[in-house]
Design a protein around this motif. Structure first.
Motif, PDB file in Angstrom:
ATOM      1  N   VAL A   6       0.750  -1.169  -0.044  1.00  0.00           N
ATOM      2  CA  VAL A   6      -0.059  -0.143  -0.040  1.00  0.00           C
ATOM      3  C   VAL A   6       0.677   1.300  -0.026  1.00  0.00           C
ATOM      4  CG1 VAL A   6      -1.739   1.345   1.327  1.00  0.00           C
ATOM      5  CG2 VAL A   6      -1.889  -1.028   1.440  1.00  0.00           C
ATOM      6  N   PRO A   7       0.741   2.135  -0.974  1.00  0.00           N
ATOM      7  CA  PRO A   7       1.733   3.405  -1.083  1.00  0.00           C
ATOM      8  C   PRO A   7       0.902   4.245   0.016  1.00  0.00           C
ATOM      9  CG  PRO A   7       0.872   2.663  -3.251  1.00  0.00           C
ATOM     10  CD  PRO A   7       0.068   1.728  -2.275  1.00  0.00           C
ATOM     11  N   VAL A   8       1.878   4.846   0.936  1.00  0.00           N
ATOM     12  CA  VAL A   8       1.406   5.673   1.923  1.00  0.00           C
ATOM     13  C   VAL A   8       2.319   6.758   2.307  1.00  0.00           C
ATOM     14  CG1 VAL A   8       2.318   4.314   3.886  1.00  0.00           C
ATOM     15  CG2 VAL A   8       0.291   5.185   4.066  1.00  0.00           C
ATOM     16  N   THR A   9       1.716   8.034   2.706  1.00  0.00           N
ATOM     17  CA  THR A   9       2.571   8.977   3.072  1.00  0.00           C
ATOM     18  C   THR A   9       2.641   8.989   4.697  1.00  0.00           C
ATOM     19  OG1 THR A   9       0.560  10.475   3.391  1.00  0.00           O
ATOM     20  CG2 THR A   9       1.827  10.769   1.285  1.00  0.00           C
ATOM     21  N   GLY A  10       3.547   9.753   5.314  1.00  0.00           N
ATOM     22  CA  GLY A  10       3.615   9.678   6.596  1.00  0.00           C
ATOM     23  C   GLY A  10       2.290  10.519   7.347  1.00  0.00           C
ATOM     24  N   ALA A  11       1.994  11.213   6.718  1.00  0.00           N
ATOM     25  CA  ALA A  11       0.705  11.974   7.281  1.00  0.00           C
ATOM     26  C   ALA A  11      -0.485  10.803   7.129  1.00  0.00           C
ATOM     27  CB  ALA A  11       0.066  13.180   6.495  1.00  0.00           C
ATOM     28  N   GLU A  12      -0.609   9.978   6.199  1.00  0.00           N
ATOM     29  CA  GLU A  12      -1.631   8.919   6.100  1.00  0.00           C
ATOM     30  C   GLU A  12      -1.214   7.829   7.351  1.00  0.00           C
ATOM     31  OE1 GLU A  12      -2.976   8.699   1.609  1.00  0.00           O
ATOM     32  OE2 GLU A  12      -1.134   8.196   1.887  1.00  0.00           O
ATOM     33  N   LEU A  13      -0.002   7.556   7.442  1.00  0.00           N
ATOM     34  CA  LEU A  13       0.297   6.796   8.472  1.00  0.00           C
ATOM     35  C   LEU A  13      -0.112   7.020   9.980  1.00  0.00           C
ATOM     36  CD1 LEU A  13       3.786   5.505   7.489  1.00  0.00           C
ATOM     37  CD2 LEU A  13       1.793   3.957   7.652  1.00  0.00           C
ATOM     38  N   ALA A  14       0.159   8.522  10.159  1.00  0.00           N
ATOM     39  CA  ALA A  14      -0.170   9.096  11.265  1.00  0.00           C
ATOM     40  C   ALA A  14      -1.787   9.039  11.518  1.00  0.00           C
ATOM     41  CB  ALA A  14       0.155  10.461  11.458  1.00  0.00           C
ATOM     42  N   ASP A  15      -2.740   9.202  10.714  1.00  0.00           N
ATOM     43  CA  ASP A  15      -3.898   9.075  10.618  1.00  0.00           C
ATOM     44  C   ASP A  15      -4.336   7.600  10.771  1.00  0.00           C
ATOM     45  OD1 ASP A  15      -4.213  12.071  10.262  1.00  0.00           O
ATOM     46  OD2 ASP A  15      -4.538  11.646   8.282  1.00  0.00           O
ATOM     47  N   TRP A  16      -3.867   6.904  10.014  1.00  0.00           N
ATOM     48  CA  TRP A  16      -4.065   5.185  10.253  1.00  0.00           C
ATOM     49  C   TRP A  16      -3.854   4.752  11.472  1.00  0.00           C
ATOM     50  CZ3 TRP A  16      -1.401   1.531   6.172  1.00  0.00           C
ATOM     51  CH2 TRP A  16      -1.873   0.314   6.270  1.00  0.00           C
ATOM     52  N   GLU A  17      -2.805   5.102  12.138  1.00  0.00           N
ATOM     53  CA  GLU A  17      -2.301   4.665  13.369  1.00  0.00           C
ATOM     54  C   GLU A  17      -3.361   5.329  14.530  1.00  0.00           C
ATOM     55  OE1 GLU A  17       1.101   4.367  16.550  1.00  0.00           O
ATOM     56  OE2 GLU A  17       0.772   6.254  15.947  1.00  0.00           O
ATOM     57  N   ALA A  18      -3.904   6.624  14.500  1.00  0.00           N
ATOM     58  CA  ALA A  18      -4.658   7.266  15.428  1.00  0.00           C
ATOM     59  C   ALA A  18      -6.126   6.428  15.133  1.00  0.00           C
ATOM     60  CB  ALA A  18      -4.781   8.719  15.092  1.00  0.00           C
ATOM     61  N   ALA A  19      -6.664   6.179  13.852  1.00  0.00           N
ATOM     62  CA  ALA A  19      -7.921   5.570  13.639  1.00  0.00           C
ATOM     63  C   ALA A  19      -7.694   4.189  13.791  1.00  0.00           C
ATOM     64  CB  ALA A  19      -8.439   5.938  12.586  1.00  0.00           C
ATOM     65  N   GLY A  20      -6.782   3.588  13.841  1.00  0.00           N
ATOM     66  CA  GLY A  20      -6.646   2.107  13.688  1.00  0.00           C
ATOM     67  C   GLY A  20      -6.987   1.223  12.524  1.00  0.00           C
ATOM     68  N   VAL A  21      -7.780   2.055  11.770  1.00  0.00           N
ATOM     69  CA  VAL A  21      -8.045   1.589  10.330  1.00  0.00           C
ATOM     70  C   VAL A  21      -7.831   2.436   9.277  1.00  0.00           C
ATOM     71  CG1 VAL A  21     -10.098   0.572   9.132  1.00  0.00           C
ATOM     72  CG2 VAL A  21      -9.890   0.244  11.509  1.00  0.00           C
ATOM     73  N   LEU A  22      -7.452   2.094   8.151  1.00  0.00           N
ATOM     74  CA  LEU A  22      -7.351   2.757   7.098  1.00  0.00           C
ATOM     75  C   LEU A  22      -8.436   2.438   6.329  1.00  0.00           C
ATOM     76  CD1 LEU A  22      -5.693   4.786   5.212  1.00  0.00           C
ATOM     77  CD2 LEU A  22      -4.700   2.766   4.361  1.00  0.00           C
ATOM     78  N   LEU A  52       6.054  -4.712  -4.583  1.00  0.00           N
ATOM     79  CA  LEU A  52       6.625  -3.820  -3.723  1.00  0.00           C
ATOM     80  C   LEU A  52       7.434  -2.521  -4.743  1.00  0.00           C
ATOM     81  CD1 LEU A  52       7.841  -2.319  -1.001  1.00  0.00           C
ATOM     82  CD2 LEU A  52       9.720  -4.084  -1.481  1.00  0.00           C
ATOM     83  N   LEU A  53       7.951  -2.766  -5.324  1.00  0.00           N
ATOM     84  CA  LEU A  53       8.762  -1.646  -6.523  1.00  0.00           C
ATOM     85  C   LEU A  53       7.569  -0.934  -7.199  1.00  0.00           C
ATOM     86  CD1 LEU A  53      11.938  -3.442  -8.077  1.00  0.00           C
ATOM     87  CD2 LEU A  53      11.657  -1.883  -5.907  1.00  0.00           C
ATOM     88  N   VAL A  54       6.495  -1.696  -7.694  1.00  0.00           N
ATOM     89  CA  VAL A  54       5.297  -0.951  -8.388  1.00  0.00           C
ATOM     90  C   VAL A  54       4.641   0.064  -7.458  1.00  0.00           C
ATOM     91  CG1 VAL A  54       3.204  -1.187  -9.305  1.00  0.00           C
ATOM     92  CG2 VAL A  54       5.010  -2.649 -10.140  1.00  0.00           C
ATOM     93  N   ALA A  55       4.476  -0.495  -6.173  1.00  0.00           N
ATOM     94  CA  ALA A  55       3.655   0.285  -5.052  1.00  0.00           C
ATOM     95  C   ALA A  55       4.668   1.527  -4.877  1.00  0.00           C
ATOM     96  CB  ALA A  55       3.406  -0.315  -3.757  1.00  0.00           C
ATOM     97  N   SER A  56       5.926   0.999  -4.757  1.00  0.00           N
ATOM     98  CA  SER A  56       6.913   2.746  -4.489  1.00  0.00           C
ATOM     99  C   SER A  56       6.882   3.412  -5.598  1.00  0.00           C
ATOM    100  CB  SER A  56       8.391   2.054  -3.982  1.00  0.00           C
ATOM    101  OG  SER A  56       9.124   1.913  -5.333  1.00  0.00           O
ATOM    102  N   VAL A  57       6.715   2.917  -6.608  1.00  0.00           N
ATOM    103  CA  VAL A  57       6.692   4.103  -7.978  1.00  0.00           C
ATOM    104  C   VAL A  57       5.388   4.844  -7.763  1.00  0.00           C
ATOM    105  CG1 VAL A  57       6.722   4.311 -10.317  1.00  0.00           C
ATOM    106  CG2 VAL A  57       8.437   2.877  -9.353  1.00  0.00           C
ATOM    107  N   ALA A  58       4.440   4.148  -7.423  1.00  0.00           N
ATOM    108  CA  ALA A  58       2.728   4.837  -7.300  1.00  0.00           C
ATOM    109  C   ALA A  58       2.907   5.842  -6.459  1.00  0.00           C
ATOM    110  CB  ALA A  58       1.744   3.779  -6.824  1.00  0.00           C
ATOM    111  N   ALA A  59       3.617   5.602  -5.191  1.00  0.00           N
ATOM    112  CA  ALA A  59       3.624   6.587  -4.185  1.00  0.00           C
ATOM    113  C   ALA A  59       4.578   7.708  -4.579  1.00  0.00           C
ATOM    114  CB  ALA A  59       4.369   5.729  -2.890  1.00  0.00           C
TER     115      ALA A  59
END
Length: 155
Positions: A6-22, A52-59
């Motif tokens: 899953v391509p994800v930004t740092g801000a999305e990770l913070a929100d994901w952790e806070a909510a517990g669910v993406l 993994l590489l494809v997801a990294s390029v999408a990110a």
């Protein structure tokens, strides 16, 4: 269950952790039969590395940062999606299910050039861009545990 990248930004990770669910639907990438065939992967491990590489390029194209969360979840085909890149759609991914995170080291060779070149491009365009090719060849993604997400920046 499918191993999802899953391509994800740092801000999305913070929100994901806070909510517990993406919440979804959310685009992800997986070692699908289409990806395996398109890239002529020799085995499941190689197909997963390609996903993994494809997801990294999408990110990179979406945010200018290569960050990918890896976890198991339900995967469904993307309507009109690019099957060659293993695109899938998923939803309601639990933060606690993250097995690992992958990101570039800040000084990865060619990272700045690839980020500038890829921003706003489609996945296909970014994948084929010469600056992204250099990054894929010279800049390794580093493994991180899920608990290390804050050290990855706020991308």
């Amino acid at each position: 269950m499918t191993l999802l990248f899953v391509p994800v930004t740092g801000a999305e990770l913070a929100d994901w952790e806070a909510a517990g669910v993406l919440a979804g639907p959310r685009k992800a990438y997986a070692a699908t039969p289409g990806l395996t065939t398109a890239f002529e992967a020799s085995d499941a491990e190689e197909a997963e590395h390609l996903a993994l590489l494809v997801a990294s390029v999408a990110a990179l194209a979406a945010s200018g940062v290569r960050q990918v969360a890896v976890l198991e979840g339900e995967a469904h085909p993307v309507p009109d999606g690019d099957v060659d890149f293993g695109a899938v759609v998923t939803s309601d991914l639990r933060f606690a299910a993250i097995q690992s995170l992958f990101a570039d080291e800040p000084e990865a060779p060619g990272l700045a050039e690839a980020a500038a070149a890829a921003m706003g491009l489609t996945l296909q365009e970014a994948w084929n861009h010469p600056a992204v090719t250099v990054l894929l060849e010279e800049g390794d993604l580093l493994w991180h545990g899920a608990g290390e997400w804050q050290s990855l920046g706020k991308g």
